[in-house]
Write a protein that holds these residues in place. Sequence first.
Motif, PDB file in Angstrom:
ATOM      1  N   ALA A  36      38.887  34.969  35.602  1.00  0.00           N
ATOM      2  CA  ALA A  36      39.976  35.735  34.984  1.00  0.00           C
ATOM      3  C   ALA A  36      39.421  37.113  34.640  1.00  0.00           C
ATOM      4  O   ALA A  36      38.481  37.237  33.858  1.00  0.00           O
ATOM      5  N   LYS A  37      39.991  38.146  35.245  1.00  0.00           N
ATOM      6  CA  LYS A  37      39.454  39.493  35.084  1.00  0.00           C
ATOM      7  C   LYS A  37      40.146  40.255  33.955  1.00  0.00           C
ATOM      8  O   LYS A  37      41.333  40.066  33.709  1.00  0.00           O
ATOM      9  N   LEU A  38      39.386  41.096  33.304  1.00  0.00           N
ATOM     10  CA  LEU A  38      39.975  41.988  32.313  1.00  0.00           C
ATOM     11  C   LEU A  38      40.169  43.334  32.987  1.00  0.00           C
ATOM     12  O   LEU A  38      39.199  44.073  33.189  1.00  0.00           O
ATOM     13  N   ALA A  39      41.388  43.636  33.327  1.00  0.00           N
ATOM     14  CA  ALA A  39      41.675  44.905  34.007  1.00  0.00           C
ATOM     15  C   ALA A  39      42.431  45.829  33.057  1.00  0.00           C
ATOM     16  O   ALA A  39      41.842  46.690  32.424  1.00  0.00           O
ATOM     17  N   CYS A  40      43.737  45.631  32.926  1.00  0.00           N
ATOM     18  CA  CYS A  40      44.494  46.527  32.023  1.00  0.00           C
ATOM     19  C   CYS A  40      44.238  46.188  30.558  1.00  0.00           C
ATOM     20  O   CYS A  40      44.257  47.062  29.698  1.00  0.00           O
ATOM     21  N   GLY A  41      44.042  44.905  30.276  1.00  0.00           N
ATOM     22  CA  GLY A  41      43.790  44.490  28.894  1.00  0.00           C
ATOM     23  C   GLY A  41      45.010  44.538  27.994  1.00  0.00           C
ATOM     24  O   GLY A  41      44.887  44.378  26.780  1.00  0.00           O
ATOM     25  N   ARG A  42      46.196  44.725  28.585  1.00  0.00           N
ATOM     26  CA  ARG A  42      47.393  44.788  27.736  1.00  0.00           C
ATOM     27  C   ARG A  42      48.598  44.065  28.344  1.00  0.00           C
ATOM     28  O   ARG A  42      49.748  44.451  28.115  1.00  0.00           O
ATOM     29  N   GLY A  43      48.340  43.061  29.139  1.00  0.00           N
ATOM     30  CA  GLY A  43      49.436  42.220  29.611  1.00  0.00           C
ATOM     31  C   GLY A  43      50.280  42.787  30.726  1.00  0.00           C
ATOM     32  O   GLY A  43      51.380  42.301  30.981  1.00  0.00           O
ATOM     33  N   GLU A  44      49.767  43.788  31.438  1.00  0.00           N
ATOM     34  CA  GLU A  44      50.607  44.439  32.444  1.00  0.00           C
ATOM     35  C   GLU A  44      50.242  44.126  33.892  1.00  0.00           C
ATOM     36  O   GLU A  44      51.040  44.371  34.782  1.00  0.00           O
ATOM     37  N   ARG A  57      49.718  32.458  31.969  1.00  0.00           N
ATOM     38  CA  ARG A  57      49.656  33.288  30.762  1.00  0.00           C
ATOM     39  C   ARG A  57      48.642  34.394  30.982  1.00  0.00           C
ATOM     40  O   ARG A  57      47.584  34.158  31.583  1.00  0.00           O
ATOM     41  N   THR A  58      48.932  35.568  30.471  1.00  0.00           N
ATOM     42  CA  THR A  58      47.935  36.639  30.517  1.00  0.00           C
ATOM     43  C   THR A  58      46.960  36.406  29.364  1.00  0.00           C
ATOM     44  O   THR A  58      47.316  36.557  28.192  1.00  0.00           O
ATOM     45  N   SER A  59      45.744  36.041  29.730  1.00  0.00           N
ATOM     46  CA  SER A  59      44.788  35.651  28.687  1.00  0.00           C
ATOM     47  C   SER A  59      44.312  36.833  27.849  1.00  0.00           C
ATOM     48  O   SER A  59      43.784  36.638  26.763  1.00  0.00           O
TER      49      SER A  59
HETATM   50  S1  FES Z   1      44.034  42.237  32.140  1.00  0.00           S
HETATM   51 FE1  FES Z   1      45.956  42.989  32.850  1.00  0.00          FE
HETATM   52  S2  FES Z   1      47.385  41.504  32.115  1.00  0.00           S
HETATM   53 FE2  FES Z   1      45.484  40.896  31.261  1.00  0.00          FE
END
Ligand code: FES
Length: 157
Positions: A36-44, A57-59
Amino acid sequence: MTRTHLVVNGSAVEVDAPGLRSLADVLRTDLGLTAAKLACGRGECGACTVLVDGLPRTSCTTPAALVRGEVWTSEGLAGENADLRARFADTGAFQCGFCTPGQVVHATALLREGLHALPPDERRERVRTALSGNVCRCTGYQAIVESVCGIAEERGA
Ligand code: FES
Ligand code: FES
């Protein structure tokens, strides 16, 4: 220390998850589950998608301390979706290491819905709509959608 009990990929674990510490951070940092990657970090973007009680679910936006259901990550789903991952690789659906794990995890949940029972056009639309939240600017999604639909047909056969 704020101890939180989770069940991840079928195993009970105890982690330190104070306040709004995200499930993504716990999985990646404490449990070494980095699919599970952390890219945007805000659910987008959907790169951090995991299943909680079978639902995507967006973790990154899920506080670990609030998780009640079983968590399944791409690592834990590898047996179930081996056919799908092989199809991704064979058909060029595989994108990069950031977006693909989330797409595959989400598709794994979709394939449990009995997509094979839908008419082909409805099935494609269902998959395309569902995966639209797993963002990749580098694909038209056609190969991804066809891969998921193809596996649905095969599994339903
Ligand atoms: S890192 Fe983009 S939705 Fe979680
Ligand atoms: S974001 Fe992964 S290939 Fe486009």
